[in-house]
Design a protein around this motif. Structure first.
Motif, PDB file in Angstrom:
ATOM      1  N   GLU A 164       0.933  -1.077  -0.049  1.00 50.88           N
ATOM      2  CA  GLU A 164      -0.268  -0.026  -0.037  1.00 50.88           C
ATOM      3  C   GLU A 164       0.907   1.305  -0.007  1.00 50.88           C
ATOM      4  OE1 GLU A 164      -3.813   2.120   2.305  1.00 50.88           O
ATOM      5  OE2 GLU A 164      -2.882   0.106   3.015  1.00 50.88           O
ATOM      6  N   LEU A 165       1.995   1.113   0.699  1.00 49.45           N
ATOM      7  CA  LEU A 165       2.915   2.461   0.810  1.00 49.45           C
ATOM      8  C   LEU A 165       3.401   2.610  -0.676  1.00 49.45           C
ATOM      9  CD1 LEU A 165       4.419   4.545   1.889  1.00 49.45           C
ATOM     10  CD2 LEU A 165       6.208   2.833   2.791  1.00 49.45           C
ATOM     11  N   ASN A 166       3.748   1.608  -1.402  1.00 48.21           N
ATOM     12  CA  ASN A 166       4.470   1.690  -2.681  1.00 48.21           C
ATOM     13  C   ASN A 166       3.361   2.207  -3.717  1.00 48.21           C
ATOM     14  OD1 ASN A 166       6.860   0.722  -2.012  1.00 48.21           O
ATOM     15  ND2 ASN A 166       6.440  -1.340  -2.568  1.00 48.21           N
ATOM     16  N   ILE A 167       2.023   1.815  -3.468  1.00 50.47           N
ATOM     17  CA  ILE A 167       0.844   2.534  -4.548  1.00 50.47           C
ATOM     18  C   ILE A 167       0.763   3.963  -4.160  1.00 50.47           C
ATOM     19  CG2 ILE A 167      -1.444   2.409  -4.812  1.00 50.47           C
ATOM     20  CD1 ILE A 167      -1.112  -0.690  -4.511  1.00 50.47           C
ATOM     21  N   GLN A 168       0.885   4.200  -2.523  1.00 54.46           N
ATOM     22  CA  GLN A 168       0.619   5.486  -2.399  1.00 54.46           C
ATOM     23  C   GLN A 168       1.860   6.573  -2.920  1.00 54.46           C
ATOM     24  OE1 GLN A 168      -1.510   7.470  -0.290  1.00 54.46           O
ATOM     25  NE2 GLN A 168      -2.979   5.847  -0.642  1.00 54.46           N
ATOM     26  N   LEU A 169       2.994   5.923  -2.979  1.00 55.85           N
ATOM     27  CA  LEU A 169       4.084   6.680  -3.371  1.00 55.85           C
ATOM     28  C   LEU A 169       4.128   6.824  -4.856  1.00 55.85           C
ATOM     29  CD1 LEU A 169       7.086   5.212  -1.193  1.00 55.85           C
ATOM     30  CD2 LEU A 169       6.231   7.260  -1.311  1.00 55.85           C
ATOM     31  N   SER A 170       3.670   5.920  -5.494  1.00 56.20           N
ATOM     32  CA  SER A 170       3.560   6.015  -6.951  1.00 56.20           C
ATOM     33  C   SER A 170       2.566   7.207  -7.285  1.00 56.20           C
ATOM     34  CB  SER A 170       3.172   4.830  -7.804  1.00 56.20           C
ATOM     35  OG  SER A 170       4.038   3.838  -7.458  1.00 56.20           O
ATOM     36  N   MET A 171       1.108   7.262  -6.696  1.00 57.56           N
ATOM     37  CA  MET A 171       0.442   8.123  -6.659  1.00 57.56           C
ATOM     38  C   MET A 171       0.722   9.575  -6.315  1.00 57.56           C
ATOM     39  SD  MET A 171      -2.812   5.796  -5.601  1.00 57.56           S
ATOM     40  CE  MET A 171      -3.776   7.082  -4.851  1.00 57.56           C
ATOM     41  N   CYS A 172       1.534   9.560  -5.214  1.00 57.47           N
ATOM     42  CA  CYS A 172       2.047  10.780  -4.738  1.00 57.47           C
ATOM     43  C   CYS A 172       3.053  11.506  -6.076  1.00 57.47           C
ATOM     44  CB  CYS A 172       3.029  10.679  -3.658  1.00 57.47           C
ATOM     45  SG  CYS A 172       1.946  10.519  -1.988  1.00 57.47           S
ATOM     46  N   PHE A 173       3.955  10.567  -6.502  1.00 62.55           N
ATOM     47  CA  PHE A 173       4.807  11.044  -7.594  1.00 62.55           C
ATOM     48  C   PHE A 173       4.203  11.671  -8.728  1.00 62.55           C
ATOM     49  CE2 PHE A 173       7.682  10.861 -11.266  1.00 62.55           C
ATOM     50  CZ  PHE A 173       8.785  11.542 -10.528  1.00 62.55           C
ATOM     51  N   LEU A 174       2.896  10.781  -9.168  1.00 66.84           N
ATOM     52  CA  LEU A 174       2.290  11.289 -10.453  1.00 66.84           C
ATOM     53  C   LEU A 174       1.647  12.526 -10.176  1.00 66.84           C
ATOM     54  CD1 LEU A 174       0.836   7.937 -11.302  1.00 66.84           C
ATOM     55  CD2 LEU A 174       2.656   9.242 -12.634  1.00 66.84           C
ATOM     56  N   MET A 175       1.131  12.728  -8.871  1.00 69.70           N
ATOM     57  CA  MET A 175       0.381  14.019  -8.368  1.00 69.70           C
ATOM     58  C   MET A 175       1.234  15.128  -8.503  1.00 69.70           C
ATOM     59  SD  MET A 175      -1.994  14.444  -5.387  1.00 69.70           S
ATOM     60  CE  MET A 175      -2.900  16.283  -5.249  1.00 69.70           C
ATOM     61  N   LEU A 176       2.589  14.920  -8.104  1.00 67.43           N
ATOM     62  CA  LEU A 176       3.492  16.085  -7.947  1.00 67.43           C
ATOM     63  C   LEU A 176       4.070  16.325  -9.103  1.00 67.43           C
ATOM     64  CD1 LEU A 176       5.661  17.662  -6.165  1.00 67.43           C
ATOM     65  CD2 LEU A 176       7.185  15.556  -6.482  1.00 67.43           C
ATOM     66  N   VAL A 177       4.216  15.455 -10.171  1.00 64.86           N
ATOM     67  CA  VAL A 177       4.469  15.849 -11.656  1.00 64.86           C
ATOM     68  C   VAL A 177       3.357  16.894 -12.134  1.00 64.86           C
ATOM     69  CG1 VAL A 177       4.661  14.921 -14.067  1.00 64.86           C
ATOM     70  CG2 VAL A 177       6.004  13.831 -12.037  1.00 64.86           C
ATOM     71  N   ILE A 178       1.985  16.202 -12.126  1.00 68.41           N
ATOM     72  CA  ILE A 178       1.059  17.076 -12.532  1.00 68.41           C
ATOM     73  C   ILE A 178       0.863  18.448 -11.827  1.00 68.41           C
ATOM     74  CG2 ILE A 178      -1.543  17.295 -12.595  1.00 68.41           C
ATOM     75  CD1 ILE A 178      -1.450  14.052 -12.999  1.00 68.41           C
ATOM     76  N   MET A 179       1.008  18.473 -10.812  1.00 69.48           N
ATOM     77  CA  MET A 179       0.775  19.738 -10.074  1.00 69.48           C
ATOM     78  C   MET A 179       2.119  20.625 -10.429  1.00 69.48           C
ATOM     79  SD  MET A 179       1.255  20.478  -5.848  1.00 69.48           S
ATOM     80  CE  MET A 179       2.908  20.461  -5.883  1.00 69.48           C
ATOM     81  N   LYS A 180       3.234  20.306 -10.505  1.00 64.67           N
ATOM     82  CA  LYS A 180       4.544  20.938 -10.724  1.00 64.67           C
ATOM     83  C   LYS A 180       4.321  21.443 -12.326  1.00 64.67           C
ATOM     84  CE  LYS A 180       6.918  21.268  -7.026  1.00 64.67           C
ATOM     85  NZ  LYS A 180       6.990  22.509  -6.303  1.00 64.67           N
ATOM     86  N   LEU A 181       4.079  20.542 -13.234  1.00 65.71           N
ATOM     87  CA  LEU A 181       4.032  20.886 -14.624  1.00 65.71           C
ATOM     88  C   LEU A 181       2.992  21.936 -14.927  1.00 65.71           C
ATOM     89  CD1 LEU A 181       4.434  17.496 -16.477  1.00 65.71           C
ATOM     90  CD2 LEU A 181       6.336  19.416 -16.170  1.00 65.71           C
ATOM     91  N   ASN A 182       1.604  22.026 -14.167  1.00 65.45           N
ATOM     92  CA  ASN A 182       0.546  22.919 -14.412  1.00 65.45           C
ATOM     93  C   ASN A 182       1.154  24.356 -13.655  1.00 65.45           C
ATOM     94  OD1 ASN A 182      -1.388  21.277 -15.363  1.00 65.45           O
ATOM     95  ND2 ASN A 182      -2.025  20.565 -13.508  1.00 65.45           N
ATOM     96  N   LEU A 183       1.760  24.216 -12.505  1.00 60.69           N
ATOM     97  CA  LEU A 183       2.496  25.638 -11.865  1.00 60.69           C
ATOM     98  C   LEU A 183       3.380  26.119 -12.938  1.00 60.69           C
ATOM     99  CD1 LEU A 183       2.782  27.497  -9.743  1.00 60.69           C
ATOM    100  CD2 LEU A 183       4.431  25.926  -8.713  1.00 60.69           C
ATOM    101  N   TRP A 184       4.255  25.477 -13.516  1.00 55.06           N
ATOM    102  CA  TRP A 184       5.332  25.799 -14.252  1.00 55.06           C
ATOM    103  C   TRP A 184       4.835  26.398 -15.681  1.00 55.06           C
ATOM    104  CZ3 TRP A 184       8.635  20.971 -12.961  1.00 55.06           C
ATOM    105  CH2 TRP A 184       9.077  20.877 -11.826  1.00 55.06           C
ATOM    106  N   GLU A 185       3.826  25.655 -16.146  1.00 58.11           N
ATOM    107  CA  GLU A 185       3.423  25.961 -17.472  1.00 58.11           C
ATOM    108  C   GLU A 185       2.754  27.526 -17.405  1.00 58.11           C
ATOM    109  OE1 GLU A 185      -0.068  24.733 -20.609  1.00 58.11           O
ATOM    110  OE2 GLU A 185      -0.113  23.980 -18.774  1.00 58.11           O
ATOM    111  N   ARG A 186       2.131  27.780 -16.236  1.00 58.23           N
ATOM    112  CA  ARG A 186       1.558  29.362 -16.153  1.00 58.23           C
ATOM    113  C   ARG A 186       2.864  30.228 -15.667  1.00 58.23           C
ATOM    114  NH1 ARG A 186      -2.021  26.509 -12.719  1.00 58.23           N
ATOM    115  NH2 ARG A 186      -1.028  27.234 -10.782  1.00 58.23           N
TER     116      ARG A 186
END
Length: 109
Positions: A59-81
């Motif tokens: 469950e930790l590994n699943i959470q970490l994968s989801m966290c990294f994907l969310m971080l990528v999406i969040m950062k790319l949206n921020l950086w695009e703006r």
């Protein structure tokens, strides 16, 4: 916002303006990434917290994968703006994601 001091004695500002619904561990993972800890220390703190709220290592590994994907999406949206997808600016910023990935990958192995 919170002020913290990392292991190098540098003061960091933790700003929760991007808080949203997402993986259970995301806010804690993001907080730890801001501390710029050595992978072993990052892993120890994360595993201690995860043991309190998650049922298994899988469950930790699943959470970490989801966290990294969310971080990528969040950062790319921020950086695009912010950078209007400037290649040079994004190249510099991708190093942030590389560092986060190396710490998260260290735990998921």
């Amino acid at each position: 916002s919170n002020l913290i001091v990392n292991a190098l004695g540098e003061t960091k500002l933790i700003d929760w303006e991007h808080s949203t619904h997402g993986p259970l561990m995301f806010d804690f993972v993001y907080f730890l990434l801001q501390l710029q800890l050595e992978p072993e220390k990052f892993s120890k703190l994360l595993c201690q917290k995860a043991a309190l709220i998650l049922s298994s290592r899988q469950e930790l590994n699943i959470q970490l994968s989801m966290c990294f994907l969310m971080l990528v999406i969040m950062k790319l949206n921020l950086w695009e703006r912010k950078d209007h997808l400037s290649e040079r600016a994004l190249g510099k910023r991708l190093s942030v994601l590389e560092q986060a990935h190396s710490q998260i990958k260290f735990i998921s192995i």
